[in-house]
Design a protein around this motif. Structure first.
Motif, PDB file in Angstrom:
ATOM      1  N   TYR A   1      -9.135   3.846  -9.543  1.00 43.60           N
ATOM      2  CA  TYR A   1      -8.424   3.547  -8.298  1.00 43.60           C
ATOM      3  C   TYR A   1      -6.916   3.586  -8.505  1.00 43.60           C
ATOM      4  O   TYR A   1      -6.176   4.060  -7.649  1.00 43.60           O
ATOM      5  CB  TYR A   1      -8.822   2.173  -7.756  1.00 43.60           C
ATOM      6  N   LEU A   2      -6.460   3.084  -9.649  1.00 42.03           N
ATOM      7  CA  LEU A   2      -5.035   3.089  -9.955  1.00 42.03           C
ATOM      8  C   LEU A   2      -4.527   4.530  -9.990  1.00 42.03           C
ATOM      9  O   LEU A   2      -3.514   4.845  -9.359  1.00 42.03           O
ATOM     10  CB  LEU A   2      -4.796   2.383 -11.299  1.00 42.03           C
ATOM     11  N   LYS A   3      -5.230   5.402 -10.682  1.00 40.35           N
ATOM     12  CA  LYS A   3      -4.824   6.811 -10.755  1.00 40.35           C
ATOM     13  C   LYS A   3      -4.883   7.466  -9.387  1.00 40.35           C
ATOM     14  O   LYS A   3      -4.013   8.273  -9.034  1.00 40.35           O
ATOM     15  CB  LYS A   3      -5.710   7.569 -11.751  1.00 40.35           C
ATOM     16  N   ASP A   4      -5.901   7.127  -8.603  1.00 39.77           N
ATOM     17  CA  ASP A   4      -6.031   7.676  -7.262  1.00 39.77           C
ATOM     18  C   ASP A   4      -4.862   7.240  -6.375  1.00 39.77           C
ATOM     19  O   ASP A   4      -4.319   8.036  -5.613  1.00 39.77           O
ATOM     20  CB  ASP A   4      -7.375   7.246  -6.666  1.00 39.77           C
TER      21      ASP A   4
ATOM     22  N   GLY B   1       2.922   8.940  -5.081  1.00 40.29           N
ATOM     23  CA  GLY B   1       3.460   9.308  -6.381  1.00 40.29           C
ATOM     24  C   GLY B   1       4.561   8.425  -6.923  1.00 40.29           C
ATOM     25  O   GLY B   1       4.843   8.430  -8.111  1.00 40.29           O
ATOM     26  N   PHE B   2       5.191   7.653  -6.072  1.00 42.48           N
ATOM     27  CA  PHE B   2       6.280   6.785  -6.507  1.00 42.48           C
ATOM     28  C   PHE B   2       5.789   5.476  -7.123  1.00 42.48           C
ATOM     29  O   PHE B   2       6.580   4.719  -7.680  1.00 42.48           O
ATOM     30  CB  PHE B   2       7.223   6.467  -5.333  1.00 42.48           C
ATOM     31  N   LEU B   3       4.501   5.181  -7.026  1.00 47.36           N
ATOM     32  CA  LEU B   3       3.969   3.929  -7.571  1.00 47.36           C
ATOM     33  C   LEU B   3       3.742   4.069  -9.076  1.00 47.36           C
ATOM     34  O   LEU B   3       3.065   4.989  -9.527  1.00 47.36           O
ATOM     35  CB  LEU B   3       2.649   3.566  -6.893  1.00 47.36           C
ATOM     36  N   THR B   4       4.314   3.142  -9.827  1.00 50.33           N
ATOM     37  CA  THR B   4       4.135   3.157 -11.274  1.00 50.33           C
ATOM     38  C   THR B   4       2.892   2.352 -11.648  1.00 50.33           C
ATOM     39  O   THR B   4       2.370   1.577 -10.840  1.00 50.33           O
ATOM     40  CB  THR B   4       5.353   2.545 -11.986  1.00 50.33           C
TER      41      THR B   4
ATOM     42  N   ILE C   1       4.481   0.051  -0.083  1.00 55.50           N
ATOM     43  CA  ILE C   1       4.507   1.382   0.519  1.00 55.50           C
ATOM     44  C   ILE C   1       5.471   1.414   1.701  1.00 55.50           C
ATOM     45  O   ILE C   1       6.260   2.350   1.851  1.00 55.50           O
ATOM     46  CB  ILE C   1       3.089   1.803   0.932  1.00 55.50           C
ATOM     47  N   LYS C   2       5.425   0.383   2.519  1.00 60.09           N
ATOM     48  CA  LYS C   2       6.320   0.287   3.689  1.00 60.09           C
ATOM     49  C   LYS C   2       7.777   0.357   3.253  1.00 60.09           C
ATOM     50  O   LYS C   2       8.575   1.122   3.811  1.00 60.09           O
ATOM     51  CB  LYS C   2       6.060  -1.023   4.428  1.00 60.09           C
ATOM     52  N   ILE C   3       8.123  -0.414   2.249  1.00 60.18           N
ATOM     53  CA  ILE C   3       9.516  -0.478   1.792  1.00 60.18           C
ATOM     54  C   ILE C   3       9.942   0.836   1.144  1.00 60.18           C
ATOM     55  O   ILE C   3      11.000   1.380   1.461  1.00 60.18           O
ATOM     56  CB  ILE C   3       9.708  -1.661   0.819  1.00 60.18           C
ATOM     57  N   ARG C   4       9.123   1.327   0.250  1.00 58.74           N
ATOM     58  CA  ARG C   4       9.522   2.519  -0.515  1.00 58.74           C
ATOM     59  C   ARG C   4       9.530   3.786   0.340  1.00 58.74           C
ATOM     60  O   ARG C   4      10.300   4.703   0.072  1.00 58.74           O
ATOM     61  CB  ARG C   4       8.610   2.700  -1.712  1.00 58.74           C
ATOM     62  N   MET C   5       8.667   3.835   1.356  1.00 57.02           N
ATOM     63  CA  MET C   5       8.624   5.023   2.218  1.00 57.02           C
ATOM     64  C   MET C   5       9.440   4.844   3.494  1.00 57.02           C
ATOM     65  O   MET C   5       9.583   5.796   4.257  1.00 57.02           O
ATOM     66  CB  MET C   5       7.170   5.361   2.573  1.00 57.02           C
TER      67      MET C   5
END
Length: 72
Positions: A19-22, A28-31, A48-52
């Motif tokens: 799930y982490l890899k998915d 793609g920005f999630l480490t 996701i809201k903040i980064r996008m």
């Protein structure tokens, strides 16, 4: 949510790693560190809201759609 809690079976750990890899493919920005610190869907939505820079409702819908069929 993605983190390991100790005492989990090999199947659970493998599922969470998948799930982490998915999630990283989807956003793609999630480490790996980002995801290992997330404990619930609301935290994932917020990141996701903040980064996008998207509305809360859109982040919620994206995460809800991605989570369908997944067992955390």
């Amino acid at each position: 949510m993605f983190g390991y809690q100790g005492g989990e079976s090999a199947d659970v750990v493998a599922r969470k790693k998948g799930y982490l890899k998915d999630a990283q493919k989807r956003w793609g920005f999630l480490t790996t560190f980002d995801l290992s610190s997330i404990v619930n869907p609301v935290q994932l939505e917020t990141m996701i809201k903040i980064r996008m820079n998207i509305p809360t409702a859109q982040a919620h819908n994206d995460v809800e759609s991605w989570m369908k069929g997944k067992q955390f």
